[in-house]
Write a protein that holds these residues in place. Sequence first.
Motif, short mmCIF file in Angstrom:
data_model
loop_
_atom_site.label_atom_id
_atom_site.label_comp_id
_atom_site.label_asym_id
_atom_site.label_seq_id
_atom_site.Cartn_x
_atom_site.Cartn_y
_atom_site.Cartn_z
N ASP B 29 0.82 -1.21 0.00
CA ASP B 29 0.00 0.00 0.00
C ASP B 29 0.86 1.25 0.00
OD1 ASP B 29 -2.23 -1.53 0.03
OD2 ASP B 29 -2.41 -1.54 2.24
N ASP B 30 0.22 2.31 -0.36
CA ASP B 30 0.85 3.62 -0.34
C ASP B 30 1.31 3.96 1.08
OD1 ASP B 30 1.68 6.10 -0.90
OD2 ASP B 30 -0.30 6.94 -1.29
N GLY B 31 2.56 4.28 1.23
CA GLY B 31 3.09 4.68 2.53
C GLY B 31 3.41 3.53 3.45
N GLU B 32 3.24 2.34 2.98
CA GLU B 32 3.47 1.19 3.84
C GLU B 32 4.96 0.85 3.96
OE1 GLU B 32 1.67 -3.32 4.38
OE2 GLU B 32 1.63 -2.37 2.41
N PHE B 33 5.35 0.30 5.09
CA PHE B 33 6.70 -0.23 5.30
C PHE B 33 6.60 -1.74 5.24
CE2 PHE B 33 10.91 0.98 7.25
CZ PHE B 33 11.47 -0.27 7.17
N LEU B 34 7.04 -2.31 4.13
CA LEU B 34 6.94 -3.75 3.97
C LEU B 34 8.32 -4.37 4.07
CD1 LEU B 34 4.79 -6.10 2.76
CD2 LEU B 34 6.71 -6.14 1.17
N VAL B 35 8.43 -5.42 4.88
CA VAL B 35 9.71 -6.09 5.03
C VAL B 35 9.67 -7.44 4.33
CG1 VAL B 35 11.37 -7.04 6.65
CG2 VAL B 35 10.12 -4.96 7.23
N LEU B 36 10.69 -7.71 3.51
CA LEU B 36 10.84 -9.03 2.92
C LEU B 36 11.86 -9.77 3.76
CD1 LEU B 36 11.20 -8.11 -0.87
CD2 LEU B 36 9.21 -9.13 0.24
N VAL B 37 11.46 -10.93 4.28
CA VAL B 37 12.38 -11.64 5.16
C VAL B 37 12.41 -13.12 4.78
CG1 VAL B 37 10.69 -12.20 6.94
CG2 VAL B 37 13.08 -11.86 7.60
N GLY B 38 13.50 -13.77 5.10
CA GLY B 38 13.63 -15.20 4.81
C GLY B 38 15.08 -15.59 4.93
N PRO B 39 15.33 -16.90 4.93
CA PRO B 39 16.72 -17.35 5.02
C PRO B 39 17.46 -17.00 3.73
CG PRO B 39 15.26 -19.20 4.60
CD PRO B 39 14.38 -18.01 4.82
N SER B 40 18.80 -17.12 3.75
CA SER B 40 19.54 -16.74 2.56
C SER B 40 19.17 -17.65 1.40
CB SER B 40 21.04 -16.80 2.83
OG SER B 40 21.40 -18.11 3.16
N GLY B 41 19.09 -17.05 0.22
CA GLY B 41 18.70 -17.81 -0.96
C GLY B 41 17.20 -17.93 -1.14
N CYS B 42 16.43 -17.20 -0.35
CA CYS B 42 14.98 -17.35 -0.44
C CYS B 42 14.39 -16.48 -1.53
CB CYS B 42 14.32 -17.00 0.90
SG CYS B 42 14.38 -15.23 1.27
N GLY B 43 15.19 -15.57 -2.10
CA GLY B 43 14.70 -14.74 -3.19
C GLY B 43 14.31 -13.34 -2.77
N LYS B 44 14.58 -12.98 -1.50
CA LYS B 44 14.13 -11.66 -1.05
C LYS B 44 14.89 -10.53 -1.72
CE LYS B 44 16.96 -12.05 3.19
NZ LYS B 44 17.71 -13.26 2.84
N SER B 45 16.24 -10.72 -1.84
CA SER B 45 17.02 -9.68 -2.49
C SER B 45 16.70 -9.61 -3.97
CB SER B 45 18.51 -9.94 -2.30
OG SER B 45 18.92 -9.43 -1.07
N THR B 46 16.52 -10.77 -4.57
CA THR B 46 16.18 -10.80 -5.99
C THR B 46 14.87 -10.05 -6.24
OG1 THR B 46 17.26 -12.94 -6.11
CG2 THR B 46 15.92 -12.31 -7.98
N SER B 47 13.89 -10.28 -5.36
CA SER B 47 12.62 -9.58 -5.51
C SER B 47 12.82 -8.07 -5.47
CB SER B 47 11.66 -9.98 -4.39
OG SER B 47 11.54 -11.37 -4.31
N LEU B 48 13.63 -7.64 -4.51
CA LEU B 48 13.87 -6.20 -4.37
C LEU B 48 14.56 -5.65 -5.61
CD1 LEU B 48 13.60 -4.00 -2.06
CD2 LEU B 48 16.07 -4.25 -1.85
N ARG B 49 15.52 -6.41 -6.11
CA ARG B 49 16.27 -5.95 -7.28
C ARG B 49 15.40 -5.97 -8.54
NH1 ARG B 49 21.70 -6.02 -7.21
NH2 ARG B 49 21.76 -7.07 -9.20
N MET B 50 14.42 -6.84 -8.56
CA MET B 50 13.47 -6.80 -9.68
C MET B 50 12.66 -5.52 -9.62
SD MET B 50 12.32 -10.77 -9.35
CE MET B 50 10.99 -10.91 -10.52
N LEU B 51 12.28 -5.16 -8.43
CA LEU B 51 11.53 -3.92 -8.26
C LEU B 51 12.41 -2.71 -8.61
CD1 LEU B 51 9.14 -2.27 -7.30
CD2 LEU B 51 9.84 -2.67 -4.93
N ALA B 52 13.71 -2.85 -8.30
CA ALA B 52 14.63 -1.75 -8.57
C ALA B 52 14.92 -1.60 -10.05
CB ALA B 52 15.94 -1.97 -7.81
N GLY B 53 14.74 -2.70 -10.79
CA GLY B 53 15.10 -2.66 -12.20
C GLY B 53 16.51 -3.13 -12.44
N LEU B 54 17.13 -3.71 -11.42
CA LEU B 54 18.49 -4.21 -11.55
C LEU B 54 18.48 -5.67 -11.98
CD1 LEU B 54 20.02 -2.62 -8.34
CD2 LEU B 54 20.37 -1.90 -10.71
N GLU B 55 17.32 -6.28 -11.88
CA GLU B 55 17.21 -7.69 -12.20
C GLU B 55 16.05 -7.82 -13.18
OE1 GLU B 55 19.20 -10.79 -11.78
OE2 GLU B 55 19.26 -9.92 -9.78
N GLU B 56 16.23 -8.67 -14.16
CA GLU B 56 15.16 -8.81 -15.14
C GLU B 56 13.96 -9.54 -14.55
OE1 GLU B 56 16.34 -10.38 -19.06
OE2 GLU B 56 18.31 -9.97 -18.23
#
Lengths: 301, 366, 328
Positions: B29-56
């Motif tokens: 949602d607008d203004g929301e603070f959402l945390v992506l959490v999980g063990p390493s290799g769970c895809g959380k960073s990849t998800s963020l980088r997809m949102l950033a446009g750094l990952e296809e």
Amino acid sequence: MTTTLPGTGTTEVRPVDVPRGRARRGRGGRSGKAGPVTYTLLTLAALVSVFPLYWTVVAGSHTNAELAETPPPFLPSAGLFDNFAAALEQAPIGKAILNSVLVSGAITVGTVLFCTLAGFAFAKLQFRGRGVLLALVIGTMMVPTQLSVIPLFMMIAELQWVNQLQAVILPTLVSAFGVFFMRQYLISALPNELLEAGRMDGASTFRIFWSIVVPVARPAMAVLAMLTFLTAWNEFFWPLIALTTANPTVQVALAGLGSGYVPQQAVIMAGTLLGTLPVLIVFTILGKQIVGGIMQGAVKG
Amino acid sequence: MATVTFDQATRSYPKTDRPAVDALDLQIDDGEFLVLVGPSGCGKSTSLRMLAGLEEVDSGAIRIGGRDVTDSPPKDRDIAMVFQSYALYPHMTVEQNMGFALRLAGVAKSEIARRVAEAAAILDLQDYLDRRPRALSGGQRQRVAMGRAIVRSPQVFLMDEPLSNLDAKLRVQTRTQIAALQRRLGTTTVYVTHDQVEAMTMGDRVAVLKDGLLMQCDTPAALYERPANVFVAGFIGSPAMNVLTGEVVDGGVRLGTAVLPVPRDRLARASGGTGRVTVGFRPECLELVPPGEGVPVVVGVVEQLGSDAYLYGTVGDERSGAPLQTSDVVVRTEPRHAPEPGQTVWLRVREDALHVFDPVSQVRVD
Amino acid sequence: MTIASQSTREALVAVPVSPAPTAQRPPARRRRRLSQNRWGYAYVAPFFLVFGAFSLYPFVYTAWVSLHRTSLSDIDGGTWVGLENYRDLLQSEFFWNAARNTLTIGILATVPQLCMALGLAHLLNYKLRGRTFFRTLMLMPYATSIAAATLVFAQLFGRDYGLINTALEAVGLERIDWESGTWSSQFAIAVIVTWRWTGYNALIYLAAMQSIPGELYEAAEIDGASRWRQFLHVTVPSLRPTILFTIVVSTIGAVQLFGEPLLFAGNGTTSGGSSGQYQTLGLLMYQQGWSNFHIGQAATTAWAMFMIILLVVGLAAVIGRLRARADR
């Protein structure tokens, strides 16, 4: 063009961390203090390294007969300046130095620019065929100069470039070693996140190169520039073929001086000294950096 | 400000058999603070980088403020990112670092100076504007990285483990500062961490990922109270929830020689004909009861924390001579009346705090 | 630093730009790649343009020339002769003489040079006062050009006015006509090479030595190894890749030896002494092409030199691999 700059020691010596600074260096095992024997041997080696250069000064200031005396003269004399004048008269040393500055300068600028561009791409950009192209670059480091001079000569003959400076500048404008050197440096010195930060900040690809990669690469570029200048200044084989003593670089002029009939050794020595002085001056100023650069290149390679 | 939508967003790396992020559906949602959490290799960073446009994004879509940005380069997404290593430009001063994006965007010099000064004031960086990153402490660098994001007033902040390079004490302190700052600015924020405490304390909502799949996305309280599956139950909370699987008997599940009562309807749905059921209960939801009632546990180790004591024990009973089940059980007790190691204690699970899971699908049953 | 350059054009053509294999990825709608993909080509393009035109293309063209009877005065009008030049080369006593000289000078110049470099590196690795000073002085010869170094050493080794002969005489020995003897001239040339490169290689070794973790030596010391044994069992094995590398590089340099034998006589002839006693392959190639104008032959010699280098590098690679396997 000699195989110079084979410089980088190679291979698996890669530094685990950053033994560059003072932090982890030093030990290299033996933190032992040098004893008198070590100092004696090193001084001897240093003398041997420097003596021929010193002897150029001595031999450049005495006549053949004086040199043949026993004991020979060991100090320079004022005759050196007469011999400088004679050398400048018998060989176009002045012009040669100017030409060498132009040629080496142009080669250095081109090499550093092109090799940084390519080194960056090989280090940090993904593109199809990257591995093959890099292997090609590294492979050509083994190819002897002799293998390319014939077609090159035909080429410059066709272009009517014989005896013109671009004939020695263009073919040496890039170096496989330089690409490899910059690549190795940037792989470890340029974090991917820095490039990503640039993209997030809205920098264009060119802007990223100019505002982020180049500043980070600057130390390695400086080292490459010094080594390239030195190599270009000392380049012998190709300039000898492409140029004549009518429009020589220093090395071509020296070759002419050494091959012609010059009755006085002193004149040859004085000319040699003149042609070597610019490099020696640069080396005296930047010696420490050059030493550092070579050693750094050795570990990175 | 804007909403963020992951719509079946998928990222597969070449030469891997399963996607790093698998059909992620997430509505922020607008203004929301959402945390992506999980063990390493769970895809959380990849998800963020997809949102950033750094990952296809290989399939699916990503929308910011309703606009499909799936194919847009990072600079066209109106987002700012704080990197794990901070990624400060080493040759630029703090001021230049913070103003770089604005300079590239062609913002007037005076405006840049104003906005940088403003951000510096918020982050208490006024005295360091002329310094290079090299001359700053870790905490200061972290704040510069934040400042670089703030000055752009983007629609979304992306933060990739921004606290992991700080020491433990500073991390706790900065944690609350970031959360407060986000609330003050009201900017939609997506925050990646592997630390569930960070996730619980900072997020309006927390999305738990595992193996590229979204396990659950809810408020911290809901995640804690009603974990959707065994993985989330075990991942959220410290010490972790006790999760035990046992045979279904009349009115409960058999743990050792004792029976833990479970409501009949949940038991039936969870066992699904397998005759077994998985139950979970948090260490703090156990009560000591007189011997003979409840479930017996042999205490192995007692951890004294001062405010609490934790018992690490094994379900079993001294009459049988040996523990009957190997799963360990953790119990929080009063520190002053903690039992000794080797003792047997009898425990009862507070009824409202019992979680029941299907032992095969691992899914929660209510 | 070869005369680098190959034509970029060719290099790029060799690379398929269209991404064929990605099509197989199942659900993927093909998207614009965000990872800056084709920018890579833009960055390497200037390099490969020059590299291709002035290194790769000549390299291949030399092979073509070597199959022709071509003269320098008539560059385009060569006659196709197939492998004749190679047959002639293998039957030419000049080639075998030059190959033999290249080998002996190469050994004379490389082996002592690398051993001394290793020793010097070891000394430089002690805690020293004036560390930079020593290192810089030892690198001076590297900064001196081949031409300058050769002219100076030609003077030092001169028959009539040379310092070395004066010194020999002073201690009661005979003067030596360094230039005219086979061994003496080859020795002198090897000295020039050794002088120029020893310090440089010492620095390479030193750098490698300094990247050996100190803990290894501490462990050896605790195990009771003497300094000498530490050098043998810790330093040298750790340096092995570097040593192999310097051997390869020095050998490549030695095969191409040219400037020193050209200038050593002091009269500009390309024959490498009156009886070719220090004619090297590099010099022979120059003589064939630029004194005798047979560039077809010169190209053949150049290819022969490359083959020798390939052989050496291949051998080194095999040795390196065998050692690596033995270590495992």
